[in-house]
Write a protein that holds these residues in place. Structure first.
Motif, PDB file in Angstrom:
ATOM      1  N   UNK A 336      37.483  90.613  40.083  1.00  0.00           N
ATOM      2  CA  UNK A 336      36.817  90.567  38.782  1.00  0.00           C
ATOM      3  C   UNK A 336      37.570  91.240  37.660  1.00  0.00           C
ATOM      4  N   UNK A 337      38.746  91.809  37.954  1.00  0.00           N
ATOM      5  CA  UNK A 337      39.548  92.438  36.903  1.00  0.00           C
ATOM      6  C   UNK A 337      40.119  91.366  35.976  1.00  0.00           C
ATOM      7  N   UNK A 338      40.209  91.696  34.700  1.00  0.00           N
ATOM      8  CA  UNK A 338      40.826  90.810  33.728  1.00  0.00           C
ATOM      9  C   UNK A 338      42.320  91.101  33.717  1.00  0.00           C
ATOM     10  N   UNK A 339      43.143  90.074  33.680  1.00  0.00           N
ATOM     11  CA  UNK A 339      44.590  90.255  33.723  1.00  0.00           C
ATOM     12  C   UNK A 339      45.062  91.189  32.616  1.00  0.00           C
ATOM     13  N   UNK A 459      26.813  86.591  33.055  1.00  0.00           N
ATOM     14  CA  UNK A 459      26.428  87.483  34.153  1.00  0.00           C
ATOM     15  C   UNK A 459      25.654  86.717  35.220  1.00  0.00           C
ATOM     16  N   UNK A 460      24.782  85.827  34.798  1.00  0.00           N
ATOM     17  CA  UNK A 460      24.020  85.012  35.755  1.00  0.00           C
ATOM     18  C   UNK A 460      24.955  84.107  36.543  1.00  0.00           C
ATOM     19  N   UNK A 461      25.943  83.531  35.867  1.00  0.00           N
ATOM     20  CA  UNK A 461      26.905  82.656  36.545  1.00  0.00           C
ATOM     21  C   UNK A 461      27.744  83.449  37.553  1.00  0.00           C
ATOM     22  N   UNK A 462      28.136  84.663  37.159  1.00  0.00           N
ATOM     23  CA  UNK A 462      28.934  85.484  38.065  1.00  0.00           C
ATOM     24  C   UNK A 462      28.129  85.883  39.293  1.00  0.00           C
ATOM     25  N   UNK A 468      35.971  83.199  46.674  1.00  0.00           N
ATOM     26  CA  UNK A 468      37.049  83.427  45.719  1.00  0.00           C
ATOM     27  C   UNK A 468      36.617  83.162  44.282  1.00  0.00           C
ATOM     28  N   UNK A 469      35.567  82.368  44.096  1.00  0.00           N
ATOM     29  CA  UNK A 469      35.105  82.051  42.743  1.00  0.00           C
ATOM     30  C   UNK A 469      34.534  83.265  42.028  1.00  0.00           C
ATOM     31  N   UNK A 470      34.157  84.312  42.790  1.00  0.00           N
ATOM     32  CA  UNK A 470      33.621  85.520  42.160  1.00  0.00           C
ATOM     33  C   UNK A 470      34.657  86.174  41.252  1.00  0.00           C
ATOM     34  N   UNK A 476      35.788  86.454  33.686  1.00  0.00           N
ATOM     35  CA  UNK A 476      35.313  85.792  32.463  1.00  0.00           C
ATOM     36  C   UNK A 476      34.226  86.621  31.793  1.00  0.00           C
ATOM     37  N   UNK A 477      33.322  87.146  32.603  1.00  0.00           N
ATOM     38  CA  UNK A 477      32.239  87.983  32.075  1.00  0.00           C
ATOM     39  C   UNK A 477      32.786  89.229  31.396  1.00  0.00           C
TER      40      UNK A 477
END
Length: 520
Positions: A336-339, A459-462, A468-470, A476-477
């Protein structure tokens, strides 16, 4: 809290030995014979080593060596929980985890085998005594299926559970012995003192002596079913960073946990090796979204101007070699880290345009921070003064409001501070640990940030993402969260461990800052 750093294993080899440097402490009986003892030093943050009550770094450091856990992070890779005492499977809806006892030869320090009953008791005791780490298994019911299987059932989807179970606070204890010494699975439990002095784990070490003010001594667990530790004793001493530096330089200690970047530079190759790992602490600026409290900080254009006015490269220099840029509050080594490539950049022209949109006219903005706190060697007072000078170049005026840590934390929690420096340390390496920063979360409430439809949708989508989609869903969140500039990520500081030259091999990784059992 288990110290988490990064997906990195530092195996140091063939350090030159310096004549006259002992392989142990000063040669006292407490330290043991040369070649048999590691002397490690840190400024103690220690209240207990009862695994189900401890939630401080020193307690976790000790319990990592004494207790095994149901799951582990192999080689410190925080993105992939792996088998420990158990193997595991998650249900498709992430509401049910099945643990199967895998390490059937594991034995406690008295020779008793580790059983499913011990695992169930340990989980239920963690929950029932309601200590600091009890929240790890909130909303989870524990069920013994048979002599090989345990089920953990959550009311709501709980994909973070595999990332939680490796924590040292969920160490597996000998249920029979703990029960015989007032151990229970409710608030009547009275086994803490016993466990402080008589550890009941199946890890490579056991406790020989416990003194929360001065030192803790560990000795090898003769019944441990893993590789036998080369060092039979570990002496962990409570000393200041200045003394740690002197003791590493002289050979009186082999491991020092608390050196800042300047002190680490004073260790040359003849004295030892520095293992520099990014910590999992996040340093950030908070902005109150309530106009009556935040003033200019409540304006999105002002917040984004602040984000554009910061010289992040100089903050990296301040934090020291090994520190990292951050594109969100989620550490770079987590799912979940942003690049880092998307981290904010300095752009004074952009800042000036945004300030004009905000209608900001140079008024002073109160800026709060802890005057007596350093985070992994980063002095928050120095950081605040640096930010003040940088923002002044964009005609943003901060009115510094230093206060002792306890006073500052109370003020932040009151939700009445316009702006300031915040810090966050991971409880477990999963992005759900950062949901508290999303509008409506417990930390977001401290800046009066209660609603944001776009972030709620993300947040709901996450929360619904699997596998791996997490990673991409949470990235993105939290990228969208950074874009609001309510929280402005500053730097991920460095976690420094100094290792004396008498140790020729060691493992220092994301899960355990220094693994005593693997040192040679």
């Amino acid at each position: 809290m288990r110290r988490l750093t990064r997906n990195f294993v530092a195996i140091c080899s063939t350090l030159a030995l310096t004549a006259g440097l002992a392989a142990c402490g000063s040669g006292s009986d407490e330290a043991g014979g040369a070649g048999e003892t590691i002397v490690a030093e840190t400024a103690f943050n220690l209240k207990t080593i009862d695994p189900h009550r401890q939630f401080e770094f020193t307690g976790s450091t000790i319990d990592n060596a004494v207790y095994q856990t149901a799951l582990e992070f192999e080689d410190g890779d925080l993105t992939k929980p792996t088998d420990g005492l158990c193997s595991f499977e998650m249900s498709d809806d992430s509401k049910e985890m099945t643990l199967t006892l895998k390490d059937e030869d594991a034995k406690f320090s008295n020779g008793d085998p580790v059983t499913v009953d011990d695992i169930v008791f340990s989980f239920e005791r963690l929950q029932g005594i309601k200590g600091n780490p009890s929240f790890f298994l909130d909303g989870v019911s524990v069920e013994k299926v048979d002599d090989e299987t345990v089920k953990l059932i959550s009311k709501d989807p709980n994909p973070a559970l595999p990332y939680i179970l490796p924590n040292a606070s969920i160490g597996i204890v000998n249920s029979k012995v703990v029960k015989e010494n007032e151990g229970t699975t409710d608030e009547n439990d009275g086994a803490e003192q016993f466990l402080n002095e008589n550890s009941q784990g199946s890890g490579p070490y056991k406790v020989e002596k416990y003194d929360a003010d001065s030192q803790v001594v560990l000795t090898a667990n003769e019944h441990y079913n893993g590789p036998e530790p080369k060092y039979k004793r570990v002496v962990l001493r409570n000393v200041s960073a200045e003394t740690q530096l002197t003791d590493i330089q002289s050979g009186q200690a082999q491991v020092a946990y608390d050196l800042n970047s300047d002190q680490a530079k004073q260790i040359d190759e003849s004295m030892g090796k520095i293992s520099s790992l990014p910590s999992t602490r996040s340093l950030y600026i908070f902005n109150n979204t309530d106009e009556k409290i935040g003033g200019p900080a409540a304006d999105p254009n002002f917040r984004k101007a602040v984000m554009a006015a910061i010289d992040y490269d100089k903050l990296i220099d301040l934090a020291g070699e090994g520190s990292q840029r951050m594109a969100s509050l989620v550490p770079n080594e987590f799912v979940g880290a942003v690049s880092k490539d998307e981290a904010p950049e300095r752009d004074l022209a952009k800042a000036q345009k945004l300030l004009k949109k905000a209608g900001y006219d140079g008024e002073k903005v109160p800026f709060h921070y802890s005057s007596d706190q350093a985070v992994n060697g980063v002095d928050l007072a120095q950081l605040a003064e640096t930010l003040q000078a940088q923002l002044k170049e964009a005609d943003i005026n901060l009115d510094l409001k230093p206060a002792p840590s306890s006073t500052q934390l109370d003020g932040f929690r009151s939700a009445k501070q316009p702006m300031g420096i915040g810090t966050w340390g991971a409880d477990f390496p999963d992005p759900t640990n950062y949901n508290v920063f999303i509008p409506g979360g417990s930390v977001a409430e401290r800046v009066n940030w209660n609603e944001d439809p776009q972030l709620k949708k993300l947040a709901d989508e996450a929360a619904k993402a699997k596998g791996d989609a997490r990673d991409s869903a949470y990235a993105k969140l939290f990228k969208a969260t950074t874009d609001t500039a309510v929280w402005i990520p500053l730097v991920q500081p460095v976690d420094t461990v100094a290792v004396g030259s008498s140790i020729t091999k060691f493992v220092s990784n994301a899960d355990v800052s220094f693994d005593f059992a693997k040192a040679e």
